[in-house]
Write an enzyme that holds these catalytic residues in place. Structure first.
Site, PDB file in Angstrom:
ATOM      1  N   ASP A 205      35.863  38.495  34.216  1.00 20.25           N
ATOM      2  CA  ASP A 205      36.002  37.886  35.542  1.00 20.25           C
ATOM      3  C   ASP A 205      34.998  38.479  36.534  1.00 20.25           C
ATOM      4  O   ASP A 205      35.373  39.028  37.567  1.00 20.25           O
ATOM      5  CB  ASP A 205      37.439  38.086  36.038  1.00 20.25           C
ATOM      6  CG  ASP A 205      37.702  37.333  37.332  1.00 20.25           C
ATOM      7  OD1 ASP A 205      37.083  36.265  37.536  1.00 20.25           O
ATOM      8  OD2 ASP A 205      38.508  37.823  38.150  1.00 20.25           O
ATOM      9  N   GLU A 446      40.584  45.787  28.440  1.00 19.28           N
ATOM     10  CA  GLU A 446      41.449  44.663  28.097  1.00 19.28           C
ATOM     11  C   GLU A 446      41.001  43.916  26.843  1.00 19.28           C
ATOM     12  O   GLU A 446      40.886  42.676  26.845  1.00 19.28           O
ATOM     13  CB  GLU A 446      41.581  43.696  29.273  1.00 19.28           C
ATOM     14  CG  GLU A 446      42.288  44.296  30.479  1.00 19.28           C
ATOM     15  CD  GLU A 446      42.594  43.266  31.566  1.00 19.28           C
ATOM     16  OE1 GLU A 446      42.353  42.060  31.333  1.00 19.28           O
ATOM     17  OE2 GLU A 446      43.071  43.663  32.639  1.00 19.28           O
ATOM     18  N   TYR A 499      49.347  43.008  36.818  1.00 18.89           N
ATOM     19  CA  TYR A 499      49.286  42.303  38.105  1.00 18.89           C
ATOM     20  C   TYR A 499      50.625  41.610  38.348  1.00 18.89           C
ATOM     21  O   TYR A 499      50.726  40.377  38.366  1.00 18.89           O
ATOM     22  CB  TYR A 499      48.126  41.314  38.106  1.00 18.89           C
ATOM     23  CG  TYR A 499      46.779  41.996  38.132  1.00 18.89           C
ATOM     24  CD1 TYR A 499      46.180  42.337  39.339  1.00 18.89           C
ATOM     25  CD2 TYR A 499      46.118  42.338  36.956  1.00 18.89           C
ATOM     26  CE1 TYR A 499      44.955  42.985  39.377  1.00 18.89           C
ATOM     27  CE2 TYR A 499      44.896  42.986  36.982  1.00 18.89           C
ATOM     28  CZ  TYR A 499      44.319  43.316  38.195  1.00 18.89           C
ATOM     29  OH  TYR A 499      43.109  43.966  38.220  1.00 18.89           O
ATOM     30  N   GLU A 535      44.580  49.296  36.835  1.00 14.58           N
ATOM     31  CA  GLU A 535      44.324  48.149  37.712  1.00 14.58           C
ATOM     32  C   GLU A 535      45.652  47.618  38.227  1.00 14.58           C
ATOM     33  O   GLU A 535      46.646  47.570  37.487  1.00 14.58           O
ATOM     34  CB  GLU A 535      43.596  47.007  36.981  1.00 14.58           C
ATOM     35  CG  GLU A 535      42.153  47.269  36.611  1.00 14.58           C
ATOM     36  CD  GLU A 535      41.492  46.058  35.960  1.00 14.58           C
ATOM     37  OE1 GLU A 535      41.963  44.923  36.208  1.00 14.58           O
ATOM     38  OE2 GLU A 535      40.523  46.247  35.211  1.00 14.58           O
TER      39      GLU A 535
END
Length: 640
Positions: A205, A446, A499, A535
């Site tokens: 991303d 990831e 997240y 994160e």
């Protein structure tokens, strides 16, 4: 021949030569009594190969004559990404070969002195590069973010002397075997796409910026020269120990002298020989920012190597004496518990893309110190060496990450991919091993670590990294389910991305506490290793407000952070050793329906202006730092 197949061919052909190139060192070019440095960055001529197969430049041998004679060229600043420099969308989104050229003058004394070695070094170029000097190929390199160089002494002395035409072809195509990986997809529906139309697919991303991203340098050494230096440090009571190993090329029996000096210029230790241990009495340790009243203390180690003919090479290296250890619940620096309160970053800014820029670097460090940041991760690739040098001087701790981001396809766990990944880790460790700010290696971000090949892949990768450097722990960043992560048994620290209330249960911040506590307890219960929340965060469009908070507003971002922080404060008393917000600043991404001109999870805008989250984190980080009780008065009460 498709663009992807062509890129794969050159990748495989280069792999063996790259592995052989790793035999040498990669010391950062600095000036000394025996060395000179000439920066040849600036304006270069530039041309994208717009031919359907992106191969015209090689077919017509553009490197054999001035680039302007092959067709239209434009000015291109180096360092910078080429994507945002023009008003042409085709250049912004270009995939394939681009060509750079610059004519430079090499000092005549460099050419005339047969005892002088002349080296051309590129700080980084994305992602596959071929380099010519005066039409002669001198090297090639696979991968971005890391330097490569070539000894061009012979080429210059055999061609036109002081005139030096440097040509660099750079290809940003990503395949299943590159780092990061990607695929080329050809659109074959002729009712919707023209013939030959293709797109570059990736699983990360951030925008796939490309070009020559760091400085291009010419530098000299004597023929008998210091090729590499490895330093490892420890201490006992007030005695610091600096183990050193110096590699000298071009001399069979060099006389090596080591001198270690304090910041006031005093010699505190010295030794003769290429390998040994320096003992420093009343040592000043390298401490992280906000962990000690005298952080980031650096000694200066001068290495002199004298060849049989009397020629001497001199190289000076900054040395920070410190130790790093990991227990089942703590991360220790100099035997004291260290808690990561920091950020994730990107090398990203308006216009310049990923191009190195000193004003931006200094601004970012000022913002981090203002906010009370003591650490950051080089997400998701190695940053410029100058950034690590800044971190050494300012005491900012670094988790140093390789470009292993977006490894989602099972075909990217094959032997070719693993061989390249091992090579990249060798290049990264070789470049950054002597930085005291670097306390941990991250081998991936990831990955699809639940896939069957991942266990063997990461076992080999972590083991190889530890064989290169046993003094630092190794991790990778996971977003997998704790029960199915096949790589976690091999790392020293668990780094988890999540997240909650954003990608999972969007809008429901009331679930964060339960879900985050469960996450931590599950990971620690299975692996009994310390955990970093590597994160977390939420997008916030600057200036967008809502009460009660709604997604994409600054209020929602701060609410997410506050809910995470409540759990961190509980778990850092147990086994959580750090928190790294995603992200330090907004950054550019590929155009999608989920991104409004880039990712907006920054606590600063892309122009480095603070959102509400920056002030929230600033208050938190300074409060955590003040708990140590070692800060000088000026640091305990920063001006609000």
């Amino acid at each position: 021949v498709t663009a992807e197949r062509a890129a794969k061919r050159v990748f495989l052909a280069a792999l063996c030569s790259v592995c052989q190139a790793l035999q040498g060192g990669m010391l950062f070019p600095t000036e000394s009594p025996s060395r000179e440095v000439k920066d040849v960055s600036g304006l270069w001529s530039f041309r994208a190969d717009l031919s359907p197969e992106r191969s015209r430049g090689f077919e017509q041998q553009w490197y054999k004559s001035p680039l302007a004679e092959t067709g239209p060229v434009i000015d291109m600043p180096v360092p910078s990404s080429f994507n945002d420099i023009t008003q042409d969308a085709k250049i912004r989104d270009f995939i394939g070969w681009v060509w750079y050229e610059k004519d430079v003058w090499v000092p005549a004394r460099w050419i005339q002195d047969q005892g002088t070695r002349i080296v051309l070094r590129v700080g980084s170029a994305h992602y596959y590069s071929v380099l010519w000097v005066n039409g002669v190929k001198v090297t090639e390199h696979v991968g971005g973010h890391l330097p490569f160089e070539a000894d061009i002494s012979g080429v210059l002395r055999q061609t036109s002397g002081s005139a030096c035409r440097i040509t660099i072809a750079v290809n940003n195509t990503l395949t299943l075997e590159t780092l990061p990986p990607g695929t080329i997809q050809y659109m074959n529906d002729r009712s919707r796409y023209p013939a030959g139309y293709f797109v570059q697919n990736t699983n990360f991303d951030f925008f796939n910026y490309a070009g020559i991203h760091r400085s291009v340098l010419l530098y000299t050494t004597p023929k008998a020269h210091i090729d590499d230096i490895t330093v490892e440090t420890t201490f006992s009571d007030n005695i610091g120990l600096v183990s050193f190993n110096v590699s000298v090329l071009g001399s069979s029996k060099p006389a090596v002298k080591i001198t270690l000096s304090a910041q006031d210029g005093r010699c505190v230790a010295s030794a003769d020989g290429s390998r040994g241990v320096l003992k420093v009495t009343d040592v000043n340790l390298w401490w992280p920012y906000l962990m000690h009243e005298n952080p980031a203390y650096l000694y200066s180690m001068e290495v002199q190597a004298t060849a049989e003919d009397g020629q001497t090479d001199v190289y000076t290296l900054a040395v920070g004496i410190r130790t790093v250890k990991v227990t089942s619940t703590q991360f220790l620096i100099n035997n004291k518990p260290f808690y990561f309160h920091g950020v994730n970053k990107h090398e990203d800014a308006d216009i310049r893309g990923k191009g190195f820029d000193w004003p931006l670097v200094v601004k970012d460090f000022n913002l981090m110190k203002w906010m009370g940041v003591n650490s950051f991760r080089t997400s998701h690739y190695p940053y410029a060496e100058e950034i690590l040098q800044m971190a050494d001087r300012h005491g900012i701790v670094i988790i140093d990450e390789c470009p292993g981001v977006g490894i989602k396809d099972i075909r990217s766990f094959g032997n070719v991919s693993l061989a390249h990944h091992l090579t990249v880790m060798e290049e990264l460790v070789r470049r950054d091993k002597n930085h005291p700010s670097v306390v941990m290696w991250s081998v991936a971000n990831e990955p699809a670590s639940e896939m069957p090949p991942a266990g063997f892949y990461f076992k080999e990768l972590v083991s190889h990294t530890k064989s290169l450097d046993s003094s630092r722990p190794v991790t990778y960043i996971t977003a997998s389910n704790y029960a199915r992560d096949l790589g976690a048994p091999y790392v020293d620290v668990i780094c988890v991305n999540s997240y909650l209330s954003w990608y999972h249960d969007p809008g429901h911040t009331e679930l964060i506490s339960l879900q985050l506590n469960t996450q931590f307890d599950d990971w620690y219960g299975k692996y009994q290793k310390p955990i970093i929340q590597s994160e977390y965060g939420a997008d916030a469009v600057p200036g967008l407000h809502s009460d009660p908070p709604m997604m994409f507003t600054e209020e929602y971002q701060t609410t997410v952070l506050q809910n995470y922080h409540n759990v961190f404060d509980q778990k850092r008393k147990e086994f959580v050793i750090g928190e790294l917000i995603w992200n330090f600043a907004d950054f550019m991404t590929t155009q999608t329906i989920t991104r409004v001109v880039g990712n907006k999870k920054g606590i600063f805008t892309r122009q480095r202006q603070p959102k509400a989250g920056a002030f929230l984190l600033r208050e938190r980080y300074w409060r955590i730092a003040n708990e140590t009780g070692v800060l000088p008065t000026w640091a305990r009460y920063p001006c609000l």
